[in-house]
Motif scaffolding. Structure first.
Motif: not given
Ligand code: SF4
Ligand code: SF4
Length: 444
Positions: A111-129
């Motif tokens: 759920w976290l990966g598919f519904r929260v992180v991947l669909p959201n550019r900003r969340v993904l950018a934060l996670l990458a950082g």
């Protein structure tokens, strides 16, 4: 591991597709998981048999059944050899959509990966950082012993590049030569964060060919990973967002959509099947998918290939090997074009790997879920690569690039991997040449 269902129930998967199989068995030896395990239940024919039994309500989705379906790489090698035209990829996505929910922890992570992180550019950018910071502090390596084989996989992941290299592309990248055409381009989710250099190399190549490149602002994810793993509801929503984003950037809805990630391209070209019951979206998805084209196919068109070749600079002699991403050769039927392009580059000697069209084991999130099986597939390919004498591995999908890099790192081999667009851009004189991100973290 998924928990077993308590009683047999008829699963509304795309049952009719299972009826295409004539049980000939011609697919068996093309299937990496069958070759590895020797079990019929881990072959295409065996899996179709299970799906048909599930669809007819003759079988419970118990642990063994779920494991057999879950271990499929969805590499679609079986589709290439199947004389009956079985659409195995579509079938597996539909079957996984109907399997029992995974347990609490895997379900939460999914759920976290598919519904929260991947669909959201900003969340993904934060996670990458955050991941980059953890990599600089060597946390994945320190924690690896606690996480078993998954820990080793996480520790060998390529280092996320600094924020300056994770920036989005501009909405318009004008041609650097006489402007001849306009195209749109997908930036991708993981691709943007981990392989921004690949996107910039893609744009540089297109610009050199006389193409102005438009990129939709704020587009997050095409939904390929969601569909491959059976989350069809979110896959549909992301497909709608993607179609809308490209309709907005190209009001006429006529421009080619160039995709440099094989998994995303294969999925986007098949959007219509997500909307079989929705005529409005089906029409939009049909118009969209007809414009999707892989980067290599677009560039290898004869006029463009000639223009490109005329701009290549002389380069050092290099021996390299091309490894076909499954979703390029089996999913999109594109295999000649990348080879043709590599053969045009001055100094390049391309060697052919006998297993180049067999899955490297990356397979979306398969390498994270099944690290041992996944690494075993890659290790056999690395041995073949080493025997070939090649010094550079070229591919065209972020998951494959990541997996090969991690494999070379695990084997202590100082071999670079590149996306095809990077190899081409290097020969055009890339401003910031180099390959994929390193596996050795440095502060910057
Ligand atoms: S090759 Fe096609 S028809 Fe034959 S067993 Fe495999 S999936 Fe079925
Ligand atoms: S998709 Fe790949 S792993 Fe799955 S059954 Fe087909 S050949 Fe085997």
């Amino acid at each position: 591991m998924n928990s077993p269902a308590t009683k047999a129930r008829r699963l509304p998967l795309d049952y009719d597709l299972t009826l295409d199989c004539i049980h000939c068995g011609l697919c068996l030896n093309s299937c990496p998981t069958y070759r590895e395990s020797g079990r019929e239940s881990e072959s295409p024919r065996g899996r179709i048999h299970l799906m048909r039994a599930l669809g007819e309500g003759r079988l419970e989705a118990d642990t063994d059944c779920v494991q057999a379906l879950d271990s499929c790489l969805v590499c679609r090698n079986c589709e290439t050899v199947c004389p009956a035209g079985v659409q195995f990829g579509a079938l597996m996505e539909s079957a996984r959509n109907q399997l029992p929910a995974p347990g609490l922890v895997p379900g939460f992570l999914r759920w976290l990966g598919f519904r929260v992180v991947l669909p959201n550019r900003r969340v993904l950018a934060l996670l990458a950082g955050g991941v980059r910071l953890a990599q600089i502090l060597h946390l994945p390596r320190l924690m690896a012993p606690l996480l078993g084989s998954r820990g080793a996989t996480l520790a060998s992941l390529p280092v996320f590049p600094p924020a300056s290299q994770r920036r989005s592309l501009p909405n318009i990248s004008p041609s650097t030569n006489e402007s001849l055409e306009t195209v749109t381009m997908l930036e991708g989710c993981i691709q943007r964060q981990l392989y921004g250099a690949v996107n910039r190399a893609t744009v540089q190549t297109l610009n050199a060919l006389g193409a102005d490149v438009l990129t939709p602002a704020d587009h997050a994810c095409c939904g390929a990973l969601h569909a491959h793993n059976g989350d069809l509801e979110e896959a549909r929503r992301l497909a709608q967002e993607t179609i809308q984003a490209f309709e907005t950037v190209d009001g006429e809805h006529t421009l080619p959509i160039v995709v440099n990630s094989a998994g995303c391209g294969a999925h986007m070209a098949e959007y219509p099947r997500l909307f079989a019951d929705d005529p409005d979206w089906l029409a939009r998805a049909n118009a969209f998918s007809q414009r999707v084209t892989d980067f290599s196919k677009f560039v290898a068109q004869p006029d463009r290939a000639r223009r490109l070749q005329a701009q290549f600079k002389a380069g050092p002699a290099r021996k390299l090997a091309w490894d076909d991403p499954c979703h390029l050769c089996h999913g999109q039927g594109v295999s000649a074009e990348p080879r043709e392009l590599l053969d045009l580059i001055p100094g390049v000697k391309r060697v052919e790997l006998a297993s180049s069209q067999s899955c490297c084991g990356s397979a979306g999130i398969h390498a994270l879920l099944h690290p041992e099986e996944s690494n075993a597939l890659l290790d056999a390919k690395i041995e073949e690569f080493q025997a070939s004498g090649a010094e550079l591995l070229i591919t065209a999908n972020p998951g494959c690039q990541m997996h090969w890099q991690a494999g070379f790192q695990r084997a202590n081999l100082k071999i670079q991997t590149q996306h095809l667009a990077e190899t081409i851009a290097d020969s055009l004189g890339r401003e910031s040449p180099g390959g994929s991100p390193t596996s050795a973290p440095t502060k910057s």
